[in-house]
Scaffold this active site. Structure first.
Site, PDB file in Angstrom:
ATOM      1  N   ASP A   7      20.508  20.847 -11.392  1.00  0.00           N
ATOM      2  CA  ASP A   7      20.307  21.667 -12.585  1.00  0.00           C
ATOM      3  C   ASP A   7      20.061  23.102 -12.140  1.00  0.00           C
ATOM      4  O   ASP A   7      19.583  23.358 -11.024  1.00  0.00           O
ATOM      5  CB  ASP A   7      19.120  21.158 -13.410  1.00  0.00           C
ATOM      6  N   GLU A   9      18.780  27.201 -13.667  1.00  0.00           N
ATOM      7  CA  GLU A   9      18.304  28.097 -14.724  1.00  0.00           C
ATOM      8  C   GLU A   9      18.962  29.447 -14.492  1.00  0.00           C
ATOM      9  O   GLU A   9      19.249  29.830 -13.344  1.00  0.00           O
ATOM     10  CB  GLU A   9      16.778  28.222 -14.710  1.00  0.00           C
ATOM     11  N   GLU A  52      15.971  35.479 -24.912  1.00  0.00           N
ATOM     12  CA  GLU A  52      16.148  34.083 -25.319  1.00  0.00           C
ATOM     13  C   GLU A  52      16.059  33.150 -24.122  1.00  0.00           C
ATOM     14  O   GLU A  52      15.454  32.072 -24.196  1.00  0.00           O
ATOM     15  CB  GLU A  52      17.502  33.891 -26.008  1.00  0.00           C
ATOM     16  N   HIS A 152      11.722  24.757 -19.524  1.00  0.00           N
ATOM     17  CA  HIS A 152      12.782  24.242 -18.677  1.00  0.00           C
ATOM     18  C   HIS A 152      12.539  24.695 -17.241  1.00  0.00           C
ATOM     19  O   HIS A 152      12.141  25.829 -16.986  1.00  0.00           O
ATOM     20  CB  HIS A 152      14.144  24.764 -19.142  1.00  0.00           C
ATOM     21  N   ASP A 157      13.923  19.342 -14.484  1.00  0.00           N
ATOM     22  CA  ASP A 157      15.017  18.797 -15.296  1.00  0.00           C
ATOM     23  C   ASP A 157      15.920  17.886 -14.466  1.00  0.00           C
ATOM     24  O   ASP A 157      16.427  16.882 -14.965  1.00  0.00           O
ATOM     25  CB  ASP A 157      15.834  19.927 -15.919  1.00  0.00           C
TER      26      ASP A 157
END
Length: 241
Positions: A7, A9, A52, A152, A157
């Site tokens: 995963d 980010e 965001e 997150h 994750d």
């Protein structure tokens, strides 16, 4: 089989408009077992995250300022994933960023280092059509606790996704075994299988009496003959007694 659950980010949603990777988390699975040999790096993207995105991962520019750049960790990442099957939830998103980062450094695509890619979002949609298939939804569906997931995080994750993937594919073990046995029979290899002796213990007189007493009680409750007596009769017939 070696598999890597991965995963990332990022600073935003689109690498083509300048967004970058800020965290990579990987969890290793060997033969369907978590090994603990994980890979985790925070990365300085040399830019700010969109508001965001920051609300999702919480990794501020200040926190990332002293972290290594992607070029400083890419060779570790390449060595770690080399030849493995990579598992990602919504794979096009992460692969788009990884391939972009690799391209900036003049390297072959990320996927060229892997033996294959599994997209668990695609798998989940096939297994649960018409239902929500986000990572949180899948954790709830498969009884995997994600209570500690306030924001997150790539490694967190990836750890959750590893548990989800193993739960989603749990039935494949028996399928693989059945296929292996079938192949052995077709190939004439069954003769090579050594069958262990089976030890059969007969019930004692006391146990037989207790069993009959139980059946009598069942007959009395239903005011007839219980199905277990019918089964016992069929067994005696099949055994020739």
């Amino acid at each position: 089989m070696r598999q890597i659950v991965l995963d990332t980010e990022t600073t935003g949603l689109n690498p083509r408009t300048g967004d970058r990777i800020i965290e990579v988390g990987c969890v290793e699975i060997r033969d369907r077992k978590l090994t603990g040999n994980n890979f985790h790096r925070y990365i300085n993207p040399e830019r700010d995250s969109h508001e965001e995105a920051l609300a999702v991962h919480g990794l501020t520019t200040e926190f990332l300022r002293d972290k290594p750049k992607f070029c400083d960790v890419v060779h570790e990442l390449r060595a770690y994933i080399d030849g493995a099957e990579v598992i990602i939830h919504n794979a096009p998103f992460d692969l788009g960023f990884l391939d972009h980062e690799f391209k900036l450094l003049g390297l072959p695509t990320f996927t060229s280092h892997c033996s294959g890619v599994i997209d668990t979002l695609v798998n989940a949609k096939e297994l649960h059509p018409g239902k929500r298939n986000s990572l949180d939804s899948l954790c709830e569906r498969y009884g995997i606790s994600n209570a500690h997931r306030k924001l997150h995080g790539a490694l967190l994750d990836a750890e959750l996704l590893a548990d989800v993937y193993l739960a989603m594919t749990r039935g494949q073990n028996s399928l693989t075994m059945d296929m292996a046995v079938e192949a052995a029979v077709e190939g004439g290899l069954l003769e090579a299988v050594a069958l262990a002796d089976v030890l059969v213990l007969c019930a004692s007189a006391e146990e037989e009496a207790a069993h009959q007493e139980l059946l009598n009680g069942l007959d009395k409750q239903i005011k007839g003959t219980s199905v277990w007596r019918s089964y016992a009769v069929s067994e005696e017939i099949s055994n020739g007694t």
